[in-house]
Enzyme design. Structure first.
Site, PDB file in Angstrom:
ATOM      1  N   GLY A  42       0.717  -1.200   0.197  1.00  0.00           N
ATOM      2  CA  GLY A  42       0.257   0.268  -0.297  1.00  0.00           C
ATOM      3  C   GLY A  42       1.209   1.385  -0.287  1.00  0.00           C
ATOM      4  O   GLY A  42       2.175   1.231   0.300  1.00  0.00           O
ATOM      5  N   CYS A  62       5.247  -5.688   1.238  1.00  0.00           N
ATOM      6  CA  CYS A  62       5.572  -4.708   1.032  1.00  0.00           C
ATOM      7  C   CYS A  62       4.974  -3.989   2.418  1.00  0.00           C
ATOM      8  O   CYS A  62       5.647  -4.304   3.761  1.00  0.00           O
ATOM      9  CB  CYS A  62       5.392  -4.016   0.164  1.00  0.00           C
ATOM     10  SG  CYS A  62       6.538  -2.488  -0.256  1.00  0.00           S
ATOM     11  N   TYR A  63       4.336  -2.593   2.429  1.00  0.00           N
ATOM     12  CA  TYR A  63       3.866  -1.981   3.564  1.00  0.00           C
ATOM     13  C   TYR A  63       2.644  -3.536   4.535  1.00  0.00           C
ATOM     14  O   TYR A  63       2.637  -2.759   5.728  1.00  0.00           O
ATOM     15  CB  TYR A  63       2.562  -1.508   3.130  1.00  0.00           C
ATOM     16  CG  TYR A  63       1.226  -0.607   4.059  1.00  0.00           C
ATOM     17  CD1 TYR A  63       2.034   0.094   4.966  1.00  0.00           C
ATOM     18  CD2 TYR A  63       0.494  -0.984   4.742  1.00  0.00           C
ATOM     19  CE1 TYR A  63       1.248   0.848   5.843  1.00  0.00           C
ATOM     20  CE2 TYR A  63      -0.178  -0.985   5.925  1.00  0.00           C
ATOM     21  CZ  TYR A  63      -0.167   0.113   5.932  1.00  0.00           C
ATOM     22  OH  TYR A  63      -0.457   0.858   7.294  1.00  0.00           O
ATOM     23  N   HIS A 121       7.582  -7.376  -4.174  1.00  0.00           N
ATOM     24  CA  HIS A 121       6.662  -7.414  -4.713  1.00  0.00           C
ATOM     25  C   HIS A 121       6.788  -8.802  -5.369  1.00  0.00           C
ATOM     26  O   HIS A 121       6.922  -8.835  -6.443  1.00  0.00           O
ATOM     27  CB  HIS A 121       5.950  -6.574  -5.198  1.00  0.00           C
ATOM     28  CG  HIS A 121       5.581  -5.895  -4.962  1.00  0.00           C
ATOM     29  ND1 HIS A 121       4.195  -5.188  -4.304  1.00  0.00           N
ATOM     30  CD2 HIS A 121       6.494  -4.613  -4.373  1.00  0.00           C
ATOM     31  CE1 HIS A 121       4.089  -4.132  -3.900  1.00  0.00           C
ATOM     32  NE2 HIS A 121       5.449  -3.548  -3.184  1.00  0.00           N
ATOM     33  N   GLU A 134       4.037 -11.085  -6.320  1.00  0.00           N
ATOM     34  CA  GLU A 134       2.934 -11.016  -7.431  1.00  0.00           C
ATOM     35  C   GLU A 134       3.110 -10.079  -8.657  1.00  0.00           C
ATOM     36  O   GLU A 134       2.792 -10.308 -10.046  1.00  0.00           O
ATOM     37  CB  GLU A 134       1.512 -10.464  -6.580  1.00  0.00           C
ATOM     38  CG  GLU A 134       1.761  -8.539  -6.762  1.00  0.00           C
ATOM     39  CD  GLU A 134       2.726  -8.236  -5.326  1.00  0.00           C
ATOM     40  OE1 GLU A 134       3.662  -8.499  -4.763  1.00  0.00           O
ATOM     41  OE2 GLU A 134       2.437  -7.397  -4.864  1.00  0.00           O
ATOM     42  N   SER A 153     -26.710  -7.171 -23.923  1.00  0.00           N
ATOM     43  CA  SER A 153     -26.072  -6.636 -24.489  1.00  0.00           C
ATOM     44  C   SER A 153     -25.336  -7.385 -26.124  1.00  0.00           C
ATOM     45  O   SER A 153     -24.985  -7.130 -26.842  1.00  0.00           O
ATOM     46  CB  SER A 153     -24.902  -5.654 -24.174  1.00  0.00           C
ATOM     47  OG  SER A 153     -24.160  -6.023 -23.864  1.00  0.00           O
ATOM     48  N   GLY A 154     -24.997  -8.301 -25.430  1.00  0.00           N
ATOM     49  CA  GLY A 154     -24.551  -8.623 -26.364  1.00  0.00           C
ATOM     50  C   GLY A 154     -22.554  -9.461 -26.728  1.00  0.00           C
ATOM     51  O   GLY A 154     -21.706  -9.709 -27.223  1.00  0.00           O
ATOM     52  N   GLY A 155     -22.721  -8.736 -25.067  1.00  0.00           N
ATOM     53  CA  GLY A 155     -20.606  -8.824 -24.909  1.00  0.00           C
ATOM     54  C   GLY A 155     -20.381  -9.694 -23.699  1.00  0.00           C
ATOM     55  O   GLY A 155     -21.511 -10.216 -23.126  1.00  0.00           O
ATOM     56  N   VAL A 156     -19.156 -10.268 -23.362  1.00  0.00           N
ATOM     57  CA  VAL A 156     -18.983 -11.303 -22.709  1.00  0.00           C
ATOM     58  C   VAL A 156     -19.624 -11.314 -21.616  1.00  0.00           C
ATOM     59  O   VAL A 156     -20.449 -12.261 -21.249  1.00  0.00           O
ATOM     60  CB  VAL A 156     -17.822 -11.192 -22.528  1.00  0.00           C
ATOM     61  CG1 VAL A 156     -17.230 -12.060 -22.462  1.00  0.00           C
ATOM     62  CG2 VAL A 156     -16.826 -10.949 -24.267  1.00  0.00           C
ATOM     63  N   ASP A 157     -19.527 -10.313 -20.795  1.00  0.00           N
ATOM     64  CA  ASP A 157     -20.072 -10.351 -19.600  1.00  0.00           C
ATOM     65  C   ASP A 157     -21.756 -10.655 -19.439  1.00  0.00           C
ATOM     66  O   ASP A 157     -22.105 -11.571 -18.801  1.00  0.00           O
ATOM     67  CB  ASP A 157     -19.807  -8.186 -18.782  1.00  0.00           C
ATOM     68  CG  ASP A 157     -18.768  -8.474 -19.173  1.00  0.00           C
ATOM     69  OD1 ASP A 157     -18.012  -9.707 -18.867  1.00  0.00           O
ATOM     70  OD2 ASP A 157     -18.150  -7.233 -18.296  1.00  0.00           O
ATOM     71  N   SER A 158     -22.329  -9.503 -20.039  1.00  0.00           N
ATOM     72  CA  SER A 158     -23.928  -9.620 -19.937  1.00  0.00           C
ATOM     73  C   SER A 158     -23.863 -11.174 -20.762  1.00  0.00           C
ATOM     74  O   SER A 158     -25.277 -11.782 -19.733  1.00  0.00           O
ATOM     75  CB  SER A 158     -24.530  -8.373 -20.689  1.00  0.00           C
ATOM     76  OG  SER A 158     -24.105  -8.373 -22.173  1.00  0.00           O
ATOM     77  N   SER A 159     -23.301 -10.887 -21.672  1.00  0.00           N
ATOM     78  CA  SER A 159     -24.066 -12.734 -22.084  1.00  0.00           C
ATOM     79  C   SER A 159     -23.554 -13.902 -21.641  1.00  0.00           C
ATOM     80  O   SER A 159     -24.907 -15.071 -21.072  1.00  0.00           O
ATOM     81  CB  SER A 159     -22.614 -12.932 -23.294  1.00  0.00           C
ATOM     82  OG  SER A 159     -23.220 -12.231 -24.462  1.00  0.00           O
ATOM     83  N   LYS A 190     -12.058 -10.939 -15.563  1.00  0.00           N
ATOM     84  CA  LYS A 190     -12.400 -10.580 -17.632  1.00  0.00           C
ATOM     85  C   LYS A 190     -12.217 -12.014 -17.812  1.00  0.00           C
ATOM     86  O   LYS A 190     -12.892 -12.693 -18.332  1.00  0.00           O
ATOM     87  CB  LYS A 190     -11.361  -9.708 -17.773  1.00  0.00           C
ATOM     88  CG  LYS A 190     -12.702  -9.277 -19.225  1.00  0.00           C
ATOM     89  CD  LYS A 190     -13.769  -8.905 -19.013  1.00  0.00           C
ATOM     90  CE  LYS A 190     -13.866  -8.906 -20.455  1.00  0.00           C
ATOM     91  NZ  LYS A 190     -15.252  -7.732 -20.397  1.00  0.00           N
TER      92      LYS A 190
END
Ligand code: XMP
Length: 509
Positions: A51, A78-79, A165, A167, A219-225, A365
């Site tokens: 942080g 780290c923090y 870090h 990650e 909407s036809g996008g990935v998330d709503s589909s 995503k």
């Protein structure tokens, strides 16, 4: 599960991604989650994130120190490490030399998080404070030339601290260190898969929804589909999807959605054709914000009108993803300036008094894409680049007319065809065309032409917060330009947008 306490690091989502890459579920929670909240999650391990704060700053973020009495392994990064040291009676002070970037790490003993890692490796540092004295029971396990305590552990209690870090990709053995913590120290098993997620979500959705009805704006996008298909799997015909055709979509898109969802998946789909209304209300509007507001308003009106026809709907489903959730409640997140008013269905539930259901709200995503594939959605939909809610209207600078939409659609088809042929589609965050309200002089055959200019925009990005203009091969750009000018009537010049975000944005409006 692994709990990540969010102290505000820009790398938090990366930590979560790294944990999930090992097929282990994790959740990011703010420090205010408190001890009871933590115990309720019963994590197998806790990661305290980095942080920007100094542990001595007023209001520096702190989590209940009771976590050190839970008997759960803890990794401070780290923090997070500095907080652990401070809370357990060690000492943190301002470093004489700030350490930033790639540094050589000397490991003293290859056990614990350093198990099976060679003694000399590299790590990514970014800190201004440093640890002067470790708490009782701890020993220093690694150093760098500037930082004596680059890592420390209390192996008996399973507390580990890394000043660097693990990650980020710049720490080459970081993945191995995290694996050591997750599998070796916490004893997690690799049970987080999309198959398991589907099974669990389907059960959760069924028990949450019961026999009630759910609506979803598709909407036809990935998330709503993906949300639609997951819900459909859980509750079948209790779900109704509403697709509002605003006439601002790309070539064939509305028909594809109809074919896929209605015919192939047999989803209850209400298809609202509102093309004319959108175009009518957008007539002579060239101000980008006005366009966005008009489109948002008509969308909501059309959606509500359709939803009102359905009886007894109690839930509204949305394809919200994890990054939206994390960002909206980050330890340091403040309200940011409105650069563009985004058009989504966020305002709907309040007005419509519906309960929200967001089955993807813990996914990133790329996980949603894997989930989509697992649910049988076609490859081209699962890998679809983001497309803005206001559609082509914000890619036509100036007035939006049917004639201009038609030009832009044709240009877009060619552009995407060429990008796909080169195998670049998946590597680009977005690639699209913008129609400019300018004309320029050209020559075709022996004829003078005076026609539209089209701009090509292609960017790489991981989250759309920042983006780089894509260094597309010149030969590809040449082919795109040739084809557009030859095949699309009304365009005689193609330019390539070489601005990054910031200071530009991805979309032009
Ligand atoms: P900008 O242009 O702000 O865009 O750099 C960032 C990302 O957001 C997308 N975008 C939208 N998505 N509704 C959406 O659903 C919108 O109103 C909207 N405006 C921009 C844009 O395509 C890019 O991926």
């Amino acid at each position: 599960m692994i709990l990540i306490i969010d102290f505000g690091s820009q790398y938090n989502q990366l930590i979560a991604r790294r944990v999930r890459e090992h097929h282990i579920y994790c959740q990011i929670e703010p420090p205010r989650i408190g001890l009871a909240g933590i115990e309720a999650l019963s994590p197998e391990g806790i990661i305290l994130s980095g942080g920007p704060a100094s542990i001595y700053a007023k209001n520096s973020p702190r989590v209940d120190p009771g976590i050190f009495d839970l008997g759960i392994p803890i990794l401070g990064i780290c923090y997070g490490m500095q907080y652990m040291v401070d809370a357990l009676g060690g000492e943190v002070k301002q470093a004489e030399k700030r350490e930033y970037g790639l540094v050589e790490l000397h490991i003293k003993k290859a056990t614990g998080v350093f198990s099976e890692i060679e003694k000399k490796t590299e790590c990514w540092m970014s800190h201004g404070d440093t640890i002067a004295r470790v708490p009782r029971g701890f020993r220093i396990t690694a150093s760098t030339s500037n930082t004596r305590v680059a890592a420390a552990e209390n192996a008996a209690k399973k507390f580990y601290g890394l000043q660097f870090h693990p990650e980020v990709v710049h720490t080459p053995k970081g993945k191995r260190m995290l694996r050591n913590f997750l599998l070796g120290i916490c004893g997690c098993s690799k049970t987080w898969t999309m198959k398991a997620f589907i099974k669990e979500s389907v059960q959760d959705i069924r028990s949450y929804v019961g026999y009630k009805k759910v609506i979803l704006g598709l909407s036809g996008g990935v998330d709503s589909s993906v949300t639609a298909i997951l819900l459909h799997k859980a509750i079948g015909k209790q779900l109704t999807c509403i697709f509002v055709d605003n006439g601002l979509l790309r070539e064939g898109e509305a028909e594809q959605v109809k074919g896929l969802f209605r015919k192939h998946f047999e989803v209850n789909l209400k298809f609202v054709s509102a093309r004319k209304q959108f175009l009518r209300e957008l007539k002579s509007v060239s101000d980008p914000e006005k366009k966005r507001k008009i489109i948002g308003r008509i969308f909501i009106e059309a959606f509500e009108k359709e939803a009102d026809k359905l009886q007894g709907v109690e839930f509204l489903a949305q394809g919200t993803l994890y990054p939206d959730i994390i960002e909206s409640r980050s330890a340091f997140g403040g309200p940011s300036a409105v650069i563009k008013s985004h058009h989504n269905v966020g305002g709907l539930p309040k007005k419509m008094k519906l309960k929200l259901i967001e089955p993807l709200k813990h996914l990133f995503k790329d996980e949603v894409r894997v989930l989509g594939k697992e649910l049988g959605l076609p490859e081209n939909l699962v890998w679809r680049q983001p497309f803005p809610g206001p559609g082509l209207a914000i890619r036509i600078i100036g007035d939006v007319t049917e004639a201009r939409l038609s030009i832009l659609r044709k240009v877009d088809v060619i552009l995407l065809e060429e990008i796909r042929t080169m195998g670049l589609y998946k590597n680009l965050w977005q690639s699209f065309a913008v129609l400019l309200p300018l004309k320029s002089v050209g020559i075709m055959g022996d004829q003078r032409t005076y026609e539209h200019i089209v701009a090509i925009r292609a960017v790489t990005s991981t989250d759309a917060m920042t983006a780089d203009w894509a260094k597309l091969p010149h030969s590809l750009l040449g082919r795109i330009s040739n084809r557009i000018i030859n095949e699309v009537r009304g365009v005689n010049r193609v330019v390539y947008d070489i601005s990054s975000k910031p200071p530009s944005t991805i979309e032009w409006e």
